[in-house]
Design a protein around this motif. Structure first.
Motif, PDB file in Angstrom:
ATOM      1  N   PHE A  11     -34.577 -24.248 -55.692  1.00 21.68           N
ATOM      2  CA  PHE A  11     -33.509 -23.257 -55.682  1.00 21.68           C
ATOM      3  C   PHE A  11     -34.055 -21.879 -55.299  1.00 21.68           C
ATOM      4  CE2 PHE A  11     -29.657 -24.889 -58.103  1.00 21.68           C
ATOM      5  CZ  PHE A  11     -30.000 -26.220 -57.939  1.00 21.68           C
ATOM      6  N   SER A  12     -33.318 -21.189 -54.458  1.00 27.93           N
ATOM      7  CA  SER A  12     -33.595 -19.784 -54.169  1.00 27.93           C
ATOM      8  C   SER A  12     -32.824 -18.924 -55.164  1.00 27.93           C
ATOM      9  CB  SER A  12     -33.150 -19.443 -52.743  1.00 27.93           C
ATOM     10  OG  SER A  12     -31.740 -19.553 -52.640  1.00 27.93           O
ATOM     11  N   ALA A  13     -33.049 -17.609 -55.095  1.00 29.30           N
ATOM     12  CA  ALA A  13     -32.305 -16.696 -55.973  1.00 29.30           C
ATOM     13  C   ALA A  13     -30.808 -16.792 -55.699  1.00 29.30           C
ATOM     14  CB  ALA A  13     -32.800 -15.268 -55.774  1.00 29.30           C
ATOM     15  N   SER A  14     -30.422 -16.871 -54.433  1.00 30.39           N
ATOM     16  CA  SER A  14     -28.999 -16.959 -54.109  1.00 30.39           C
ATOM     17  C   SER A  14     -28.406 -18.284 -54.574  1.00 30.39           C
ATOM     18  CB  SER A  14     -28.781 -16.781 -52.600  1.00 30.39           C
ATOM     19  OG  SER A  14     -29.470 -17.770 -51.859  1.00 30.39           O
ATOM     20  N   ASP A  15     -29.195 -19.359 -54.564  1.00 31.33           N
ATOM     21  CA  ASP A  15     -28.710 -20.652 -55.066  1.00 31.33           C
ATOM     22  C   ASP A  15     -28.305 -20.546 -56.540  1.00 31.33           C
ATOM     23  OD1 ASP A  15     -29.106 -21.967 -52.642  1.00 31.33           O
ATOM     24  OD2 ASP A  15     -31.144 -22.597 -53.170  1.00 31.33           O
ATOM     25  N   HIS A  16     -29.086 -19.797 -57.315  1.00 31.70           N
ATOM     26  CA  HIS A  16     -28.750 -19.619 -58.731  1.00 31.70           C
ATOM     27  C   HIS A  16     -27.347 -19.015 -58.885  1.00 31.70           C
ATOM     28  CE1 HIS A  16     -33.060 -20.270 -59.282  1.00 31.70           C
ATOM     29  NE2 HIS A  16     -32.880 -20.293 -60.592  1.00 31.70           N
ATOM     30  N   LEU A  17     -27.043 -18.015 -58.067  1.00 34.49           N
ATOM     31  CA  LEU A  17     -25.735 -17.370 -58.169  1.00 34.49           C
ATOM     32  C   LEU A  17     -24.619 -18.291 -57.688  1.00 34.49           C
ATOM     33  CD1 LEU A  17     -26.400 -13.698 -57.000  1.00 34.49           C
ATOM     34  CD2 LEU A  17     -26.793 -14.783 -59.212  1.00 34.49           C
ATOM     35  N   GLU A  18     -24.901 -19.085 -56.671  1.00 31.64           N
ATOM     36  CA  GLU A  18     -23.876 -19.991 -56.162  1.00 31.64           C
ATOM     37  C   GLU A  18     -23.533 -21.073 -57.180  1.00 31.64           C
ATOM     38  OE1 GLU A  18     -25.302 -21.274 -52.369  1.00 31.64           O
ATOM     39  OE2 GLU A  18     -25.225 -19.240 -51.529  1.00 31.64           O
ATOM     40  N   ASP A  22     -40.795 -10.294 -49.318  1.00 39.81           N
ATOM     41  CA  ASP A  22     -40.582  -9.614 -48.035  1.00 39.81           C
ATOM     42  C   ASP A  22     -39.655 -10.391 -47.118  1.00 39.81           C
ATOM     43  OD1 ASP A  22     -42.348  -7.566 -48.787  1.00 39.81           O
ATOM     44  OD2 ASP A  22     -44.087  -8.738 -48.116  1.00 39.81           O
ATOM     45  N   ASP A  23     -38.994 -11.415 -47.654  1.00 37.48           N
ATOM     46  CA  ASP A  23     -38.124 -12.274 -46.852  1.00 37.48           C
ATOM     47  C   ASP A  23     -36.751 -11.623 -46.713  1.00 37.48           C
ATOM     48  OD1 ASP A  23     -36.466 -14.250 -45.798  1.00 37.48           O
ATOM     49  OD2 ASP A  23     -37.532 -15.873 -46.834  1.00 37.48           O
ATOM     50  N   ALA A  24     -36.489 -11.050 -45.537  1.00 39.02           N
ATOM     51  CA  ALA A  24     -35.232 -10.332 -45.318  1.00 39.02           C
ATOM     52  C   ALA A  24     -34.031 -11.265 -45.444  1.00 39.02           C
ATOM     53  CB  ALA A  24     -35.246  -9.672 -43.942  1.00 39.02           C
ATOM     54  N   ARG A  25     -34.190 -12.511 -44.996  1.00 37.89           N
ATOM     55  CA  ARG A  25     -33.072 -13.452 -45.091  1.00 37.89           C
ATOM     56  C   ARG A  25     -32.767 -13.800 -46.541  1.00 37.89           C
ATOM     57  NH1 ARG A  25     -33.848 -17.918 -40.198  1.00 37.89           N
ATOM     58  NH2 ARG A  25     -33.572 -16.452 -38.454  1.00 37.89           N
ATOM     59  N   ALA A  26     -33.806 -13.971 -47.349  1.00 42.12           N
ATOM     60  CA  ALA A  26     -33.596 -14.274 -48.762  1.00 42.12           C
ATOM     61  C   ALA A  26     -32.910 -13.113 -49.460  1.00 42.12           C
ATOM     62  CB  ALA A  26     -34.925 -14.595 -49.429  1.00 42.12           C
ATOM     63  N   ARG A  27     -33.305 -11.893 -49.124  1.00 45.03           N
ATOM     64  CA  ARG A  27     -32.668 -10.711 -49.711  1.00 45.03           C
ATOM     65  C   ARG A  27     -31.202 -10.620 -49.305  1.00 45.03           C
ATOM     66  NH1 ARG A  27     -34.426  -5.230 -51.506  1.00 45.03           N
ATOM     67  NH2 ARG A  27     -36.504  -6.151 -51.597  1.00 45.03           N
TER      68      ARG A  27
END
Length: 327
Positions: free
Chosen positions: A239-246, A269-274
């Motif tokens: 899971f990514s950080a955004s996956d947690h919110l989804e 530093d991952d712009a897409r992840a941010r």
């Protein structure tokens, strides 16, 4: 800023970290604790006496103890765990004390309040439900031999340790009996804080108690979600950080948040992840507040002082913004 009334929801070590930080910000704290643990000392006491699992409640009380010689001594006593393989081996003294008070008083809330007074706790600890609950999850790949198969995994420990991907959760009994005092605390709060903690077994279960979720939706309090400082671990492997919110949005689509507190390291530093994290936050009505809250010496752990500072800054910023709107 006046000291805000805070309702903090979670369980285990994540809630412990949040409460230790919050007690440096305010003394108006109500911890609302998950009651689905079925492992270790809590699981043994739960099975033998058909009671709420006391372990996460004990940890929350210990986190809120008064910073005096008396409070610290009782905190350490509460956390003491008996060694050995005998009948007491592995039990925490606090678990036994809480179980004994429940047995003698017949009232779990009164028992927890008594322990709170013993500790001179800076706040109150409540269960999210008055029933011991079971977590059931649909998991893809729970059997490594069948990575695409979906099956049900039952129990907090089993869900926390599953090698597969958790798709959704439910609680049993369904619906759970809510704790009225916990609902009142959410409705009366200035701030409600969810997390950090094990996402599927400490954070998400609160959203599966219908009356508690209704209170979270209806409260006039500001709502803050505290992300873990490490993603892709344990029950949220992959899971990514955004996956947690989804995942949160999928289980509680009506829930609005105001702030997502995240250590910068969760996206690096991952712009897409941010961008993905901020987009998922916006879908919940929230903005992402990046603050360095990780312990620099212990991986995956929040630093108490940094987290307290972050909580204070977010709350003060919201208070200033509200004052400007009123002006």
């Amino acid at each position: 800023m006046k000291r805000p009334a805070v309702a903090a929801l979670g369980g285990g070590h994540g809630l412990f970290a949040s409460l230790e930080a919050l007690r440096l910000v305010t003394d108006k704290i109500t911890a609302i604790v998950t009651v689905a643990d079925d492992g270790g000392s809590s699981g043994r006491l739960r099975e033998e006496y058909d009671i709420l699992p006391p372990g996460d409640l004990r940890m929350a009380l210990a986190a809120l103890c008064d910073n005096s010689q008396w409070g610290i001594a009782w905190r350490d006593a509460l956390q003491h765990r008996f060694p050995g393989e005998g009948p007491l081996g592995g039990h925490a003294l606090g678990n036994l004390l809480i179980a004994g008070l429940w047995d003698s008083l017949g009232d779990p809330i009164q028992g927890l309040d008594m322990v709170g007074r013993l500790l001179s706790a800076r706040g109150r600890v409540l269960p999210m439900s008055l029933q011991p609950l079971r977590i059931d999850a649909k998991v893809r790949g729970a059997d490594p031999a069948d990575p695409d198969g979906v099956r049900e995994v039952s129990g907090q420990v089993a869900v926390a340790q599953t090698p597969g991907t958790v798709l959704n959760l439910r609680l049993f009994p369904d619906p759970p009996q809510p704790c009225r005092e916990a609902i009142d605390a959410v409705l009366d709060a200035d701030w409600v804080i969810l997390g950090p903690g094990s996402w599927f077994t400490s954070v998400m279960p609160h959203l599966l108690v219908p009356d508690l979720l209704d209170a979270l939706v209806q409260t006039k309090a500001k709502r803050m979600l505290t992300l873990n400082v490490q993603m892709d671990t344990g029950e949220t492997s992959g899971f990514s950080a955004s996956d947690h919110l989804e995942v949160l949005a999928a289980h509680a689509p009506a829930l609005h948040l105001d702030a997502i507190l995240a250590d910068p390291g969760v996206v690096g530093d991952d712009a897409r992840a941010r961008e993905a994290l901020e987009s998922s936050a916006a879908a919940l009505g929230a903005s992402v507040v990046y603050k360095p809250v990780a312990d620099q010496e212990s991986a995956g752990v929040h630093d108490t002082l940094r987290l307290a500072t972050a909580y204070r800054d977010v709350m003060e910023s919201a208070a200033r913004a509200q004052a400007r709107r009123r002006a």
